[in-house]
Design an enzyme around this catalytic site. Structure first.
Site, PDB file in Angstrom:
ATOM      1  N   GLY A   8      35.532   1.263 -40.229  1.00 54.82           N
ATOM      2  CA  GLY A   8      34.636   1.208 -39.071  1.00 54.82           C
ATOM      3  C   GLY A   8      33.370   1.940 -39.482  1.00 54.82           C
ATOM      4  CB  ALA A   9      30.424   1.018 -41.261  1.00 50.52           C
ATOM      5  N   GLY A  10      30.589   1.986 -37.722  1.00 45.42           N
ATOM      6  CA  GLY A  10      29.746   2.114 -36.528  1.00 45.42           C
ATOM      7  C   GLY A  10      29.259   3.545 -36.396  1.00 45.42           C
ATOM      8  CG  ASN A  11      26.903   4.726 -33.012  1.00 47.65           C
ATOM      9  OD1 ASN A  11      26.016   4.428 -33.812  1.00 47.65           O
ATOM     10  ND2 ASN A  11      26.840   4.407 -31.731  1.00 47.65           N
ATOM     11  CG  ASN A 120      39.069   6.691 -27.567  1.00 45.10           C
ATOM     12  OD1 ASN A 120      40.072   7.410 -27.512  1.00 45.10           O
ATOM     13  ND2 ASN A 120      37.852   7.169 -27.641  1.00 45.10           N
ATOM     14  CG  HIS A 175      40.716  11.908 -26.229  1.00 40.04           C
ATOM     15  ND1 HIS A 175      39.968  13.051 -26.286  1.00 40.04           N
ATOM     16  CD2 HIS A 175      39.898  10.911 -26.633  1.00 40.04           C
ATOM     17  CE1 HIS A 175      38.755  12.749 -26.690  1.00 40.04           C
ATOM     18  NE2 HIS A 175      38.687  11.463 -26.906  1.00 40.04           N
TER      19      HIS A 175
HETATM   20  N1  APR Z   1      37.990  -4.004 -39.237  1.00 35.52           N
HETATM   21  C1  APR Z   1      37.008  -3.157 -39.590  1.00 35.52           C
HETATM   22  N2  APR Z   1      36.018  -2.781 -38.756  1.00 35.52           N
HETATM   23  C2  APR Z   1      36.041  -3.254 -37.510  1.00 35.52           C
HETATM   24  C3  APR Z   1      37.054  -4.153 -37.064  1.00 35.52           C
HETATM   25  C4  APR Z   1      38.064  -4.515 -37.984  1.00 35.52           C
HETATM   26  N3  APR Z   1      39.047  -5.346 -37.655  1.00 35.52           N
HETATM   27  N4  APR Z   1      36.783  -4.465 -35.782  1.00 35.52           N
HETATM   28  C5  APR Z   1      35.689  -3.798 -35.422  1.00 35.52           C
HETATM   29  N5  APR Z   1      35.217  -3.078 -36.468  1.00 35.52           N
HETATM   30  C6  APR Z   1      34.035  -2.238 -36.550  1.00 35.52           C
HETATM   31  C7  APR Z   1      32.826  -2.841 -35.862  1.00 35.52           C
HETATM   32  O1  APR Z   1      32.215  -3.847 -36.662  1.00 35.52           O
HETATM   33  C8  APR Z   1      31.932  -1.622 -35.676  1.00 35.52           C
HETATM   34  O2  APR Z   1      30.993  -1.470 -36.743  1.00 35.52           O
HETATM   35  O3  APR Z   1      34.221  -0.997 -35.884  1.00 35.52           O
HETATM   36  C9  APR Z   1      32.925  -0.440 -35.672  1.00 35.52           C
HETATM   37  C10 APR Z   1      32.917   0.331 -34.376  1.00 35.52           C
HETATM   38  O4  APR Z   1      31.692   0.933 -34.265  1.00 35.52           O
HETATM   39  P1  APR Z   1      30.946   1.216 -32.874  1.00 35.52           P
HETATM   40  O5  APR Z   1      30.998  -0.006 -32.028  1.00 35.52           O
HETATM   41  O6  APR Z   1      29.628   1.855 -33.195  1.00 35.52           O
HETATM   42  O7  APR Z   1      31.901   2.262 -32.155  1.00 35.52           O
HETATM   43  P2  APR Z   1      31.915   3.845 -32.385  1.00 35.52           P
HETATM   44  O8  APR Z   1      30.986   4.492 -31.433  1.00 35.52           O
HETATM   45  O9  APR Z   1      31.782   4.140 -33.832  1.00 35.52           O
HETATM   46  O10 APR Z   1      33.396   4.184 -31.911  1.00 35.52           O
HETATM   47  C11 APR Z   1      34.515   3.754 -32.649  1.00 35.52           C
HETATM   48  O11 APR Z   1      35.878   5.621 -32.094  1.00 35.52           O
HETATM   49  O12 APR Z   1      35.568   7.436 -30.680  1.00 35.52           O
HETATM   50  C12 APR Z   1      36.121   6.156 -30.810  1.00 35.52           C
HETATM   51  O13 APR Z   1      35.976   5.279 -28.553  1.00 35.52           O
HETATM   52  C13 APR Z   1      35.471   5.165 -29.850  1.00 35.52           C
HETATM   53  O14 APR Z   1      37.178   3.477 -30.187  1.00 35.52           O
HETATM   54  C14 APR Z   1      35.855   3.866 -30.502  1.00 35.52           C
HETATM   55  C15 APR Z   1      35.783   4.215 -32.000  1.00 35.52           C
END
Ligand code: APR
Length: 311
Positions: A8-11, A120, A175
């Protein structure tokens, strides 16, 4: 050669990878995401920060799980946020499918990693990853307590007017709003917090902590990432250093506190084997009641997930 993967390279994932790279504790940090070249790009960006900030950690990234081979630790942050019109069950089933597929992909390339779940709803996603992995419960656990405790400590530091570094605290349970506050285990450089903060103020801080995530969603329109990313990174760093630090983690209880086979936030020692020891606190009746309430709430969602046929 030590390696940590962040899926997961999101936030949250990118922040976590950035903190890990700066710590210089791992030889390599791998960032994985399903979304095109997002992880590759963010990894390259963090790598280009290395000469400026002065770390040696090799950053790589992409969507190919072959990159993750031989990871000591894997941090799962992949998931989708809850969208308008999406029920909680929809979110659980969608994110559980993601967490299960990520876990299976990881295990194709690494036999026995330590997995830290951040996605989450945390407690049940940890259950989903543990179940999909078939790994020992000592090696699959969730990050929530470190974040909730950090929020609590930050609010207390503000109230007392002292450094957040001097506040030591432990919280248990789920949590968020099912969190179990334990102010009698909170100290400020060894001084019980109850000697420095009035009960009403402490109660208000505990309430604010319970809804700490929601406060940030209201401010930013999306969930937090700096503290969550740093919290997951801190757990991985401490594991890699084999420090036996004590953190509240979401773990599968096996009869402790009379709770069995439920994932609940509990203080544990973390070391290179994962959970080195579950620290058993002598809880008072009202604290135990809250913990059981929290465990029941998680168990209900675990049962709902069992009924969805995702695992
Ligand atoms: N495989 C890999 N990456 C994935 C997949 C998957 N099957 N499905 C989704 N993703 C990636 C998305 O492409 C996205 O870049 O997960 C990333 C999630 O990033 P954000 O939407 O920015 O979410 P973020 O704020 O990082 O939170 C991620 O952590 O704290 C918890 O509640 C929050 O469940 C959430 C998680």
């Amino acid at each position: 050669m030590s390696k940590v993967t962040v899926v997961g390279a999101g936030n949250v994932g990118a922040t976590c990878a950035n903190v890990l790279a700066h710590s210089d504790v791992f030889n390599e940090v791998v960032l994985i995401d399903i979304a095109g070249d997002l992880a590759k790009g963010k990894a390259l960006d963090i790598w280009q920060q290395a000469p400026i900030d002065g770390y040696s950690t090799r950053m790589t990234g992409g969507s190919d799980y072959a990159l993750t081979a031989g990871s000591d630790i894997v941090i799962i942050t992949a998931g989708v946020p809850r969208k308008p019109g999406m029920s909680r069950d929809d979110l659980i089933s969608t994110n559980a499918k993601i967490v299960v597929s990520v876990t299976k992909n990881i295990l194709q390339h690494t036999k026995n990693p330590i997995i830290i779940v951040v996605s989450n709803p945390l407690d049940v996603m940890t259950y989903a990853a543990w179940k999909a992995s078939g790994l020992s419960e000592k090696r699959v656990f969730g990050m929530a307590g470190v974040l909730d405790t950090a929020r609590y400590r930050a609010f207390l530091a503000e109230e007392i007017g002292c450094s957040p570094k001097d506040i030591a605290a432990i919280l248990m349970g789920g949590h968020g709003d099912t969190m179990v506050p334990l102010p009698r285990y909170t100290t400020v450089s060894g001084i019980p917090v109850t000697e420095l903060v009035k009960k009403e103020k402490l109660d208000a801080i505990i309430e604010r902590t319970k809804f700490g995530g929601g406060e940030l969603v209201n401010l930013m329109g999306t969930s937090a990432w700096y503290a969550p990313g740093a919290a997951a990174a801190q757990m991985a760093i401490s594991i890699q250093r084999d420090e036996n630090r004590i953190f509240p983690c979401c773990i599968r209880l096996k009869g402790e506190y009379k709770i069995k086979d439920v994932f609940v936030g509990t203080p544990v020692k973390l070391n290179k084997k994962g959970i080195g020891e579950v620290i058993k606190l002598r809880l008072k009746k009202d604290e135990l009641d809250l913990l059981h309430g929290s465990a029941n709430a998680v168990k209900e969602i675990m049962d709902a997930l069992d009924g969805m046929g995702v695992l």
